[in-house]
Design a protein around this motif. Structure first.
Motif, PDB file in Angstrom:
ATOM      1  N   ASN A 112     -19.309  -6.173  -0.378  1.00  0.00           N
ATOM      2  CA  ASN A 112     -20.142  -7.089   0.689  1.00  0.00           C
ATOM      3  C   ASN A 112     -19.851  -7.543   2.194  1.00  0.00           C
ATOM      4  OD1 ASN A 112     -22.646  -6.797  -0.962  1.00  0.00           O
ATOM      5  ND2 ASN A 112     -22.578  -8.324  -1.779  1.00  0.00           N
ATOM      6  N   ASP A 113     -18.804  -7.453   2.027  1.00  0.00           N
ATOM      7  CA  ASP A 113     -17.742  -7.811   3.218  1.00  0.00           C
ATOM      8  C   ASP A 113     -16.295  -7.747   3.384  1.00  0.00           C
ATOM      9  OD1 ASP A 113     -17.171  -9.619   5.542  1.00  0.00           O
ATOM     10  OD2 ASP A 113     -16.488 -11.992   4.571  1.00  0.00           O
ATOM     11  N   VAL A 114     -16.570  -6.518   4.518  1.00  0.00           N
ATOM     12  CA  VAL A 114     -14.712  -5.865   4.629  1.00  0.00           C
ATOM     13  C   VAL A 114     -13.716  -6.695   4.751  1.00  0.00           C
ATOM     14  CG1 VAL A 114     -14.994  -6.079   7.473  1.00  0.00           C
ATOM     15  CG2 VAL A 114     -14.499  -4.139   6.643  1.00  0.00           C
ATOM     16  N   ASN A 115     -14.274  -8.028   5.209  1.00  0.00           N
ATOM     17  CA  ASN A 115     -12.876  -8.880   4.863  1.00  0.00           C
ATOM     18  C   ASN A 115     -12.376  -9.272   3.313  1.00  0.00           C
ATOM     19  OD1 ASN A 115     -12.322  -9.549   7.698  1.00  0.00           O
ATOM     20  ND2 ASN A 115     -14.197 -10.178   7.983  1.00  0.00           N
ATOM     21  N   GLN A 116     -13.245  -9.381   2.521  1.00  0.00           N
ATOM     22  CA  GLN A 116     -12.896  -9.424   1.159  1.00  0.00           C
ATOM     23  C   GLN A 116     -12.193  -8.165   0.528  1.00  0.00           C
ATOM     24  OE1 GLN A 116     -17.368 -10.050  -0.474  1.00  0.00           O
ATOM     25  NE2 GLN A 116     -16.337 -12.500  -0.605  1.00  0.00           N
ATOM     26  N   ALA A 117     -13.122  -6.886   1.329  1.00  0.00           N
ATOM     27  CA  ALA A 117     -12.505  -6.131   0.731  1.00  0.00           C
ATOM     28  C   ALA A 117     -10.989  -5.849   1.557  1.00  0.00           C
ATOM     29  CB  ALA A 117     -13.040  -4.281   1.322  1.00  0.00           C
ATOM     30  N   ILE A 118     -10.509  -5.538   2.276  1.00  0.00           N
ATOM     31  CA  ILE A 118      -9.506  -6.121   2.724  1.00  0.00           C
ATOM     32  C   ILE A 118      -8.590  -6.964   2.011  1.00  0.00           C
ATOM     33  CG2 ILE A 118      -7.661  -6.688   5.177  1.00  0.00           C
ATOM     34  CD1 ILE A 118     -10.649  -5.497   6.682  1.00  0.00           C
ATOM     35  N   ALA A 119      -9.269  -7.959   2.024  1.00  0.00           N
ATOM     36  CA  ALA A 119      -8.178  -8.841   1.011  1.00  0.00           C
ATOM     37  C   ALA A 119      -7.850  -8.702  -0.683  1.00  0.00           C
ATOM     38  CB  ALA A 119      -8.637  -9.963   0.987  1.00  0.00           C
ATOM     39  N   PHE A 120      -8.478  -7.623  -1.049  1.00  0.00           N
ATOM     40  CA  PHE A 120      -9.002  -7.773  -1.804  1.00  0.00           C
ATOM     41  C   PHE A 120      -7.616  -5.718  -2.414  1.00  0.00           C
ATOM     42  CE2 PHE A 120      -9.477  -4.033  -5.949  1.00  0.00           C
ATOM     43  CZ  PHE A 120      -9.201  -5.189  -7.015  1.00  0.00           C
ATOM     44  N   LYS A 143      -5.011  -5.736  -0.516  1.00  0.00           N
ATOM     45  CA  LYS A 143      -3.699  -6.709   0.132  1.00  0.00           C
ATOM     46  C   LYS A 143      -3.918  -7.204  -1.028  1.00  0.00           C
ATOM     47  CE  LYS A 143      -3.744  -7.477   5.142  1.00  0.00           C
ATOM     48  NZ  LYS A 143      -3.825  -8.899   5.547  1.00  0.00           N
ATOM     49  N   GLN A 144      -3.765  -7.697  -1.836  1.00  0.00           N
ATOM     50  CA  GLN A 144      -4.048  -8.537  -3.233  1.00  0.00           C
ATOM     51  C   GLN A 144      -3.080  -7.041  -4.617  1.00  0.00           C
ATOM     52  OE1 GLN A 144      -6.916  -9.984  -5.449  1.00  0.00           O
ATOM     53  NE2 GLN A 144      -5.471 -11.309  -6.448  1.00  0.00           N
ATOM     54  N   VAL A 145      -3.779  -6.200  -4.125  1.00  0.00           N
ATOM     55  CA  VAL A 145      -3.640  -4.607  -5.107  1.00  0.00           C
ATOM     56  C   VAL A 145      -2.373  -4.141  -5.157  1.00  0.00           C
ATOM     57  CG1 VAL A 145      -4.427  -2.939  -6.354  1.00  0.00           C
ATOM     58  CG2 VAL A 145      -5.731  -4.914  -5.864  1.00  0.00           C
ATOM     59  N   LYS A 146      -1.910  -4.474  -3.942  1.00  0.00           N
ATOM     60  CA  LYS A 146      -0.784  -3.688  -2.835  1.00  0.00           C
ATOM     61  C   LYS A 146       0.891  -4.392  -3.954  1.00  0.00           C
ATOM     62  CE  LYS A 146      -2.485  -1.428   0.628  1.00  0.00           C
ATOM     63  NZ  LYS A 146      -2.049  -1.077   2.554  1.00  0.00           N
ATOM     64  N   GLY A 147       0.872  -5.750  -4.025  1.00  0.00           N
ATOM     65  CA  GLY A 147       1.430  -6.078  -4.424  1.00  0.00           C
ATOM     66  C   GLY A 147       1.809  -6.097  -5.803  1.00  0.00           C
ATOM     67  N   TRP A 148      -0.052  -5.595  -6.080  1.00  0.00           N
ATOM     68  CA  TRP A 148       1.135  -6.036  -7.871  1.00  0.00           C
ATOM     69  C   TRP A 148       1.867  -4.898  -8.441  1.00  0.00           C
ATOM     70  CZ3 TRP A 148      -4.889  -5.591  -9.835  1.00  0.00           C
ATOM     71  CH2 TRP A 148      -5.508  -7.258  -9.423  1.00  0.00           C
ATOM     72  N   ARG A 149       1.817  -5.239 -10.038  1.00  0.00           N
ATOM     73  CA  ARG A 149       2.819  -3.922 -10.527  1.00  0.00           C
ATOM     74  C   ARG A 149       2.018  -3.133 -10.825  1.00  0.00           C
ATOM     75  NH1 ARG A 149       3.503  -8.073 -13.012  1.00  0.00           N
ATOM     76  NH2 ARG A 149       3.375  -7.140 -14.872  1.00  0.00           N
ATOM     77  N   ARG A 150       2.152  -1.772 -11.541  1.00  0.00           N
ATOM     78  CA  ARG A 150       2.099  -0.640 -11.952  1.00  0.00           C
ATOM     79  C   ARG A 150       0.522  -1.315 -12.753  1.00  0.00           C
ATOM     80  NH1 ARG A 150       3.175   5.165 -11.492  1.00  0.00           N
ATOM     81  NH2 ARG A 150       1.869   5.958 -13.415  1.00  0.00           N
ATOM     82  N   GLU A 151       1.745  -1.963 -13.671  1.00  0.00           N
ATOM     83  CA  GLU A 151       0.603  -2.349 -14.978  1.00  0.00           C
ATOM     84  C   GLU A 151      -0.975  -2.725 -14.738  1.00  0.00           C
ATOM     85  OE1 GLU A 151       4.707  -2.039 -16.355  1.00  0.00           O
ATOM     86  OE2 GLU A 151       3.695  -3.654 -15.068  1.00  0.00           O
ATOM     87  N   LYS A 152      -0.304  -4.011 -13.882  1.00  0.00           N
ATOM     88  CA  LYS A 152      -2.207  -4.033 -13.308  1.00  0.00           C
ATOM     89  C   LYS A 152      -2.513  -3.755 -12.812  1.00  0.00           C
ATOM     90  CE  LYS A 152      -2.427  -8.721 -11.977  1.00  0.00           C
ATOM     91  NZ  LYS A 152      -1.790  -9.943 -11.097  1.00  0.00           N
ATOM     92  N   LYS A 153      -2.674  -2.447 -11.841  1.00  0.00           N
ATOM     93  CA  LYS A 153      -3.396  -1.239 -11.070  1.00  0.00           C
ATOM     94  C   LYS A 153      -3.561  -0.750 -12.485  1.00  0.00           C
ATOM     95  CE  LYS A 153      -0.212  -1.550  -6.483  1.00  0.00           C
ATOM     96  NZ  LYS A 153       0.969  -0.103  -6.179  1.00  0.00           N
TER      97      LYS A 153
END
Length: 54
Positions: free
Chosen positions: A10-18, A20-30
């Protein structure tokens, strides 16, 4: 390139934060969110912190 996951925010800032968070995850989590197995995320995080996964 192929879209394998999407989420609605619902909020573009939440989407951007998510994103960025996922980009830092390892392959298994993705792969867990791609496969819809969100419940595996805590265990995958613990395994990394204990040094059980590379």
């Amino acid at each position: 390139m192929k879209l394998v996951f999407n989420e609605v925010f619902n909020d573009v800032n939440q989407a951007i934060a998510f994103e960025k968070q996922v980009k830092g995850w390892r392959r298994e989590k993705k792969e867990a969110i791609i496969n819809g197995t969100w419940n595996l995320l805590p265990e995958l995080a613990k395994a990394k912190n204990k040094g059980l996964l590379p």
